[in-house]
Design a protein around this motif. Structure first.
Motif, PDB file in Angstrom:
ATOM      1  N   ASP A  78       0.793  -0.997  -0.215  1.00  0.00           N
ATOM      2  CA  ASP A  78      -0.094   0.319   0.067  1.00  0.00           C
ATOM      3  C   ASP A  78       1.041   1.092  -0.296  1.00  0.00           C
ATOM      4  OD1 ASP A  78       1.333  -0.186   2.252  1.00  0.00           O
ATOM      5  OD2 ASP A  78      -0.828   0.103   4.148  1.00  0.00           O
ATOM      6  N   GLY A  79       1.974   1.167  -0.328  1.00  0.00           N
ATOM      7  CA  GLY A  79       3.022   2.704  -0.316  1.00  0.00           C
ATOM      8  C   GLY A  79       3.318   2.885   0.983  1.00  0.00           C
ATOM      9  N   GLN A  80       3.605   2.242   1.853  1.00  0.00           N
ATOM     10  CA  GLN A  80       3.931   2.766   3.272  1.00  0.00           C
ATOM     11  C   GLN A  80       6.233   2.459   3.144  1.00  0.00           C
ATOM     12  OE1 GLN A  80       2.511   4.959   5.261  1.00  0.00           O
ATOM     13  NE2 GLN A  80       0.771   4.600   3.534  1.00  0.00           N
ATOM     14  N   GLU A  81       6.866   3.330   2.873  1.00  0.00           N
ATOM     15  CA  GLU A  81       8.228   2.745   3.758  1.00  0.00           C
ATOM     16  C   GLU A  81       8.317   2.520   5.269  1.00  0.00           C
ATOM     17  OE1 GLU A  81      10.527   6.461   2.713  1.00  0.00           O
ATOM     18  OE2 GLU A  81       9.791   5.721   0.525  1.00  0.00           O
ATOM     19  N   VAL A  82       9.155   1.726   5.330  1.00  0.00           N
ATOM     20  CA  VAL A  82       9.564   0.252   6.308  1.00  0.00           C
ATOM     21  C   VAL A  82      10.857   0.855   6.529  1.00  0.00           C
ATOM     22  CG1 VAL A  82       9.359  -1.072   8.407  1.00  0.00           C
ATOM     23  CG2 VAL A  82       7.463  -0.541   6.173  1.00  0.00           C
ATOM     24  N   PRO A  83      11.545   1.328   7.688  1.00  0.00           N
ATOM     25  CA  PRO A  83      13.163   1.305   7.062  1.00  0.00           C
ATOM     26  C   PRO A  83      13.798  -0.538   7.781  1.00  0.00           C
ATOM     27  CG  PRO A  83      11.988   3.196   8.994  1.00  0.00           C
ATOM     28  CD  PRO A  83      10.652   2.443   8.146  1.00  0.00           C
ATOM     29  N   VAL A  84      14.975  -0.820   7.097  1.00  0.00           N
ATOM     30  CA  VAL A  84      15.100  -1.650   7.212  1.00  0.00           C
ATOM     31  C   VAL A  84      16.054  -0.897   8.466  1.00  0.00           C
ATOM     32  CG1 VAL A  84      16.474  -3.402   6.707  1.00  0.00           C
ATOM     33  CG2 VAL A  84      15.495  -2.506   5.244  1.00  0.00           C
ATOM     34  N   THR A  85      16.713  -1.993   9.579  1.00  0.00           N
ATOM     35  CA  THR A  85      17.587  -1.628  11.043  1.00  0.00           C
ATOM     36  C   THR A  85      18.975  -2.287  10.519  1.00  0.00           C
ATOM     37  OG1 THR A  85      15.511  -1.556  12.386  1.00  0.00           O
ATOM     38  CG2 THR A  85      18.294  -1.587  13.183  1.00  0.00           C
ATOM     39  N   LEU A  86      19.987  -1.621   9.711  1.00  0.00           N
ATOM     40  CA  LEU A  86      21.092  -2.461   9.580  1.00  0.00           C
ATOM     41  C   LEU A  86      21.764  -3.159  10.474  1.00  0.00           C
ATOM     42  CD1 LEU A  86      22.740  -0.224   6.733  1.00  0.00           C
ATOM     43  CD2 LEU A  86      21.248  -2.166   5.755  1.00  0.00           C
ATOM     44  N   THR A  87      21.975  -4.529  10.092  1.00  0.00           N
ATOM     45  CA  THR A  87      22.509  -5.078  11.161  1.00  0.00           C
ATOM     46  C   THR A  87      24.627  -4.181  11.589  1.00  0.00           C
ATOM     47  OG1 THR A  87      21.771  -7.045  10.866  1.00  0.00           O
ATOM     48  CG2 THR A  87      24.203  -7.558  12.073  1.00  0.00           C
ATOM     49  N   GLU A  88      24.505  -4.063  12.997  1.00  0.00           N
ATOM     50  CA  GLU A  88      26.424  -3.319  13.200  1.00  0.00           C
ATOM     51  C   GLU A  88      26.928  -5.569  13.026  1.00  0.00           C
ATOM     52  OE1 GLU A  88      27.009  -0.096  14.893  1.00  0.00           O
ATOM     53  OE2 GLU A  88      24.770   0.635  13.884  1.00  0.00           O
ATOM     54  N   ASP A  89      28.188  -5.222  12.302  1.00  0.00           N
ATOM     55  CA  ASP A  89      29.344  -5.766  11.931  1.00  0.00           C
ATOM     56  C   ASP A  89      30.271  -5.230  12.358  1.00  0.00           C
ATOM     57  OD1 ASP A  89      30.046  -4.263   9.664  1.00  0.00           O
ATOM     58  OD2 ASP A  89      28.935  -5.295   8.387  1.00  0.00           O
ATOM     59  N   GLY A  90      30.810  -4.187  12.542  1.00  0.00           N
ATOM     60  CA  GLY A  90      32.784  -3.729  13.192  1.00  0.00           C
ATOM     61  C   GLY A  90      32.901  -3.624  11.643  1.00  0.00           C
ATOM     62  N   THR A  91      32.541  -3.266  10.530  1.00  0.00           N
ATOM     63  CA  THR A  91      33.093  -3.780   9.644  1.00  0.00           C
ATOM     64  C   THR A  91      32.829  -2.929   7.934  1.00  0.00           C
ATOM     65  OG1 THR A  91      34.510  -5.956  10.087  1.00  0.00           O
ATOM     66  CG2 THR A  91      34.847  -5.333   7.959  1.00  0.00           C
ATOM     67  N   TRP A  92      31.556  -3.314   7.836  1.00  0.00           N
ATOM     68  CA  TRP A  92      30.558  -2.838   6.631  1.00  0.00           C
ATOM     69  C   TRP A  92      29.730  -1.870   7.230  1.00  0.00           C
ATOM     70  CZ3 TRP A  92      33.760  -3.180   2.908  1.00  0.00           C
ATOM     71  CH2 TRP A  92      35.076  -4.246   2.936  1.00  0.00           C
ATOM     72  N   GLN A  93      28.823  -2.221   8.020  1.00  0.00           N
ATOM     73  CA  GLN A  93      27.363  -1.629   8.217  1.00  0.00           C
ATOM     74  C   GLN A  93      27.606  -0.822   9.763  1.00  0.00           C
ATOM     75  OE1 GLN A  93      25.005  -4.285   5.735  1.00  0.00           O
ATOM     76  NE2 GLN A  93      24.914  -4.602   8.145  1.00  0.00           N
ATOM     77  N   HIS A  94      27.271   0.488  10.139  1.00  0.00           N
ATOM     78  CA  HIS A  94      27.760   1.061  11.129  1.00  0.00           C
ATOM     79  C   HIS A  94      26.315   2.719  10.985  1.00  0.00           C
ATOM     80  CE1 HIS A  94      29.208   2.384  15.133  1.00  0.00           C
ATOM     81  NE2 HIS A  94      29.573   3.376  14.134  1.00  0.00           N
ATOM     82  N   SER A  95      25.566   2.341  12.590  1.00  0.00           N
ATOM     83  CA  SER A  95      25.022   3.982  12.213  1.00  0.00           C
ATOM     84  C   SER A  95      24.141   4.302  10.977  1.00  0.00           C
ATOM     85  CB  SER A  95      26.066   5.040  12.492  1.00  0.00           C
ATOM     86  OG  SER A  95      26.479   4.870  14.147  1.00  0.00           O
ATOM     87  N   GLY A  96      23.798   3.080  11.006  1.00  0.00           N
ATOM     88  CA  GLY A  96      23.049   2.875   9.674  1.00  0.00           C
ATOM     89  C   GLY A  96      22.845   2.845   8.270  1.00  0.00           C
ATOM     90  N   VAL A  97      24.763   3.284   7.628  1.00  0.00           N
ATOM     91  CA  VAL A  97      25.442   3.706   6.832  1.00  0.00           C
ATOM     92  C   VAL A  97      26.253   1.890   6.482  1.00  0.00           C
ATOM     93  CG1 VAL A  97      27.109   4.540   5.665  1.00  0.00           C
ATOM     94  CG2 VAL A  97      26.177   5.872   7.334  1.00  0.00           C
ATOM     95  N   ALA A  98      26.137   1.684   5.583  1.00  0.00           N
ATOM     96  CA  ALA A  98      26.380   0.323   4.377  1.00  0.00           C
ATOM     97  C   ALA A  98      27.308   0.707   3.389  1.00  0.00           C
ATOM     98  CB  ALA A  98      25.485  -0.673   4.219  1.00  0.00           C
TER      99      ALA A  98
END
Length: 285
Positions: A78-98
């Motif tokens: 129905d067009g609703q945006e749902v944020p994905v919580t990126l997994t913190e892995d200490g190397t490639w993903q942190h603070s919502g940034v990959a």
């Protein structure tokens, strides 16, 4: 008496179990979204030579291909945006940034890192999702921070211009027949000095240059994200360079070589407005 005491002890435990497994708790979906790099119909790989690239049909030998991603969202039917919580892995993903990294140390790709990362991993509430959206770049609240303190993947100084300009959101480099090192560095430009009373940061950038990508019809159980250098370079002459400019595009608003590249990313440039609908760089398969 013993049975009464036992009942009094077990009842609170039973209640705790019931509360911990309540039906009101949302179910969580774990997602692992593959991202593949290509040059036209061929898989991207350092050490390969690609032909018929750009308007001159030049050869292209990769030297680097790294892209920051943030603001990952799934879109419901129905067009609703749902944020994905990126997994913190200490190397490639942190603070919502990959950081997506398609370059190892093969061929000409010997300047930076050997490691590679080709997926976005995280969690989202269970739902009926039919689309994927994300932004290329580092969010403004982190873009002008100190890369030595932000932690991986934002600690790589080869992906950082300076405190005022911030991070290089996408770093794509290769050798062509005409240019020994053709570069595409996407990042914010025309950034003002720090606000009064500060010694670092910026009071704002005129050109944020964070392209949005909307992939409709994306099934998280079947589809993958494709980043295609063949379509990105399709309208560009990679063998020549606009006079008195960097070899390729360094996001300067005065560099004519950036025009067709920015358009294919859906970014504003010169008289053209930003439009995610016209981008051809990234698609779903």
């Amino acid at each position: 008496m013993r049975s009464v005491l036992r009942s009094r002890l077990l009842l609170p435990l039973a209640l705790m179990g019931a509360l911990g497994c309540g039906e009101d708790e949302p179910e969580v979906l774990t997602v692992d979204l593959p991202v593949v790099a290509r040059v036209g119909t061929e898989a991207f790989a350092c050490g390969k030579t690609y032909t018929n690239v750009g308007t001159t049909g030049t050869t292209y030998e990769p030297m680097d291909f790294r892209v920051y991603i943030h603001g990952v969202r799934l879109v419901t039917r129905d067009g609703q945006e749902v944020p994905v919580t990126l997994t913190e892995d200490g190397t490639w993903q942190h603070s919502g940034v990959a950081l997506l990294d398609f370059a190892n140390n093969d061929g000409l790709c010997k300047q930076y890192t050997e490691g590679m990362n080709t997926s976005l991993r995280g969690t989202v509430p269970q739902g009926d999702y039919t689309g994927l959206r994300f932004t290329v770049g580092v969010p403004e609240e982190l873009n002008h921070g100190d890369p030595t303190t932000l932690g991986a993947p934002m600690g790589d100084t080869s992906l950082h211009w300076n405190w005022q300009g911030g991070f290089v959101f996408a770093r794509i480099e290769g050798r062509t027949r005409g240019i020994p090192q053709h570069v595409l560095h996407v990042g914010s430009t025309a950034c003002a000095p720090p606000p009064e009373g500060q010694t670092q940061g910026t009071a704002g950038c005129a050109n944020n240059n964070r392209p949005e990508f909307h992939l409709d019809g994306f099934d998280v159980t079947k589809n993958k994200v494709v980043m295609d250098l063949g379509t990105l370079f399709a309208d560009s002459n990679l063998d020549a360079n606009a006079p008195s400019t960097s070899p390729g595009c360094m996001s300067s608003p005065n560099d004519a070589d950036c025009g067709p590249l920015f358009q294919r990313m859906g970014l504003a440039f010169g008289g053209q407005s930003a439009d995610p609908a016209v981008q051809t760089f990234i698609r779903a398969e």
